[in-house]
Design a protein around this motif. Structure first.
Motif, PDB file in Angstrom:
ATOM      1  N   LEU A  78       0.876  -1.139   0.095  1.00 26.97           N
ATOM      2  CA  LEU A  78      -0.076   0.199   0.147  1.00 26.97           C
ATOM      3  C   LEU A  78       0.903   1.309   0.026  1.00 26.97           C
ATOM      4  O   LEU A  78       0.680   2.176  -0.650  1.00 26.97           O
ATOM      5  CB  LEU A  78      -1.053  -0.067   1.218  1.00 26.97           C
ATOM      6  CG  LEU A  78      -1.774  -1.256   1.612  1.00 26.97           C
ATOM      7  CD1 LEU A  78      -2.801  -0.960   2.315  1.00 26.97           C
ATOM      8  CD2 LEU A  78      -2.613  -1.370   0.121  1.00 26.97           C
ATOM      9  N   LEU A  81       2.084   1.849  -3.436  1.00 24.82           N
ATOM     10  CA  LEU A  81       1.290   2.376  -4.144  1.00 24.82           C
ATOM     11  C   LEU A  81       0.868   3.864  -3.909  1.00 24.82           C
ATOM     12  O   LEU A  81       0.651   4.962  -4.799  1.00 24.82           O
ATOM     13  CB  LEU A  81      -0.220   1.691  -3.973  1.00 24.82           C
ATOM     14  CG  LEU A  81      -1.526   2.456  -4.865  1.00 24.82           C
ATOM     15  CD1 LEU A  81      -1.197   2.701  -6.304  1.00 24.82           C
ATOM     16  CD2 LEU A  81      -2.498   1.428  -4.584  1.00 24.82           C
ATOM     17  N   VAL A  82       0.851   4.300  -2.673  1.00 22.09           N
ATOM     18  CA  VAL A  82       0.774   5.701  -2.098  1.00 22.09           C
ATOM     19  C   VAL A  82       1.961   6.690  -2.723  1.00 22.09           C
ATOM     20  O   VAL A  82       1.687   7.863  -3.213  1.00 22.09           O
ATOM     21  CB  VAL A  82       0.512   5.969  -0.718  1.00 22.09           C
ATOM     22  CG1 VAL A  82       1.031   7.258  -0.279  1.00 22.09           C
ATOM     23  CG2 VAL A  82      -0.355   5.437  -0.013  1.00 22.09           C
ATOM     24  N   THR A 106      -4.162   8.733   0.572  1.00 18.96           N
ATOM     25  CA  THR A 106      -4.212   7.762   1.548  1.00 18.96           C
ATOM     26  C   THR A 106      -4.615   6.393   0.967  1.00 18.96           C
ATOM     27  O   THR A 106      -5.547   6.750   0.083  1.00 18.96           O
ATOM     28  CB  THR A 106      -5.084   7.923   2.647  1.00 18.96           C
ATOM     29  OG1 THR A 106      -4.709   9.180   3.212  1.00 18.96           O
ATOM     30  CG2 THR A 106      -5.354   6.915   3.580  1.00 18.96           C
ATOM     31  N   CYS A 107      -3.879   5.321   1.402  1.00 22.05           N
ATOM     32  CA  CYS A 107      -4.384   3.986   0.593  1.00 22.05           C
ATOM     33  C   CYS A 107      -4.878   3.023   1.684  1.00 22.05           C
ATOM     34  O   CYS A 107      -4.326   2.890   2.881  1.00 22.05           O
ATOM     35  CB  CYS A 107      -3.182   3.448  -0.092  1.00 22.05           C
ATOM     36  SG  CYS A 107      -3.665   2.096  -1.183  1.00 22.05           S
ATOM     37  N   VAL A 134      -8.861  -2.361  -2.755  1.00 27.02           N
ATOM     38  CA  VAL A 134      -8.085  -1.321  -2.459  1.00 27.02           C
ATOM     39  C   VAL A 134      -8.689   0.034  -2.671  1.00 27.02           C
ATOM     40  O   VAL A 134      -9.141   0.222  -3.899  1.00 27.02           O
ATOM     41  CB  VAL A 134      -6.678  -1.383  -3.201  1.00 27.02           C
ATOM     42  CG1 VAL A 134      -5.603  -0.401  -2.757  1.00 27.02           C
ATOM     43  CG2 VAL A 134      -5.913  -2.571  -2.728  1.00 27.02           C
ATOM     44  N   ARG A 135      -8.591   0.983  -2.017  1.00 25.81           N
ATOM     45  CA  ARG A 135      -9.007   2.143  -1.980  1.00 25.81           C
ATOM     46  C   ARG A 135      -7.869   3.368  -2.073  1.00 25.81           C
ATOM     47  O   ARG A 135      -7.277   3.418  -1.203  1.00 25.81           O
ATOM     48  CB  ARG A 135     -10.084   2.558  -1.278  1.00 25.81           C
ATOM     49  CG  ARG A 135     -11.516   1.669  -1.433  1.00 25.81           C
ATOM     50  CD  ARG A 135     -12.486   1.976  -0.158  1.00 25.81           C
ATOM     51  NE  ARG A 135     -11.881   1.807   0.986  1.00 25.81           N
ATOM     52  CZ  ARG A 135     -11.557   0.585   1.680  1.00 25.81           C
ATOM     53  NH1 ARG A 135     -11.987  -0.638   0.984  1.00 25.81           N
ATOM     54  NH2 ARG A 135     -11.229   0.336   2.939  1.00 25.81           N
ATOM     55  N   LEU A 136      -7.985   4.358  -2.871  1.00 26.40           N
ATOM     56  CA  LEU A 136      -7.336   5.540  -2.898  1.00 26.40           C
ATOM     57  C   LEU A 136      -7.918   6.743  -2.396  1.00 26.40           C
ATOM     58  O   LEU A 136      -9.003   7.044  -3.148  1.00 26.40           O
ATOM     59  CB  LEU A 136      -6.309   6.058  -4.329  1.00 26.40           C
ATOM     60  CG  LEU A 136      -5.006   5.053  -4.256  1.00 26.40           C
ATOM     61  CD1 LEU A 136      -4.688   4.971  -5.760  1.00 26.40           C
ATOM     62  CD2 LEU A 136      -3.909   5.375  -3.300  1.00 26.40           C
ATOM     63  N   LEU A 164      -0.072   1.628  -9.939  1.00 29.90           N
ATOM     64  CA  LEU A 164      -1.635   1.307 -10.114  1.00 29.90           C
ATOM     65  C   LEU A 164      -2.002   0.461 -11.074  1.00 29.90           C
ATOM     66  O   LEU A 164      -2.871  -0.234 -10.826  1.00 29.90           O
ATOM     67  CB  LEU A 164      -2.233   3.064  -9.796  1.00 29.90           C
ATOM     68  CG  LEU A 164      -3.775   2.793 -10.111  1.00 29.90           C
ATOM     69  CD1 LEU A 164      -4.397   2.207  -8.998  1.00 29.90           C
ATOM     70  CD2 LEU A 164      -4.323   4.395 -10.341  1.00 29.90           C
TER      71      LEU A 164
END
Length: 206
Positions: A78, A81-82, A106-107, A134-136, A164
């Motif tokens: 995570l 990804l951030v 924020t991930c 997964v949420r951004l 991503l």
């Protein structure tokens, strides 16, 4: 066009020209290596003196970062990804001439630990291993005159964010055993043969 945008384009133009004329030059292999330590940890190599040590998440029986400083690899995914999305937003915003005064990325990832621990569902079904979703969440501080371009900024950032797009599209990952044994001796795998474990045996090793 802002000075920052001009500077970025000046740096990227010769690279883009090179990649267009010689596509093979755009292919770069990134490598990360981890040393298998005593216990349930894996130390990641780093250019800095401070090394990162990955261990089990407390939900899988690990001690956790607060107790030992061990990082959960799920958290690190995570974080990757951030980091990638944050840098991409900055680069795209610079190219678009959108000053970002501040903000955050924020991930959040939903993970069912039954999967990695070999625990079946209530109906006996196998629980998938890995993140379920997964949420951004992005917060941006931009001037009123630039708010109308934020949707395009996010869309382009999604399009060009390496981590991503890798997660969304999926990628073929192959595991190769390069060496098994001590002092060049092989033991049931690698050069000397192949060793396989069934699911129950693998679970016992976790």
């Amino acid at each position: 066009m802002t000075d920052a945008a001009n500077a970025l384009r000046t740096k990227q133009k010769p690279l883009k020209d090179k990649y267009r004329s010689d596509p093979s030059s755009a292919l770069v292999t990134l490598t990360s290596t981890g040393s298998l330590d005593a216990g349930l940890t894996c130390s990641l190599s780093a250019a800095s003196a401070a090394k990162k040590v990955a261990g089990l998440h407390p939900a899988a029986g690990g001690s956790g970062f607060d107790a030992t400083g061990e990082l959960c690899s799920g958290d690190m995914l995570l974080e990757s990804l951030v980091a990638c999305f944050g840098v991409t937003i900055r680069a795209v915003a610079t190219s678009m001439g959108i000053p970002i005064e501040g903000g955050s990325v924020t991930c959040q990832g939903d993970l069912d630990f039954r999967g990695t621990m070999g625990i079946k569902g209530q109906d006996g079904e196998a629980v998938p291993v890995g993140f379920k979703s997964v949420r951004l969440v992005v917060r941006l501080e931009v001037g009123e005159e630039h708010k109308g371009n934020v949707d395009k900024l996010i869309s382009l950032s999604e399009r060009y964010c390496v981590v991503l797009q890798t997660i969304r599209q999926g990628v073929d990952v192959k595991t190769e055993v390069e060496h098994v044994g001590i002092g060049g001796e092989t033991n049931g795998a690698g050069e000397g043969g192949e060793q396989t474990l069934d699911n129950d045996e693998v679970i016992k090793l976790q």
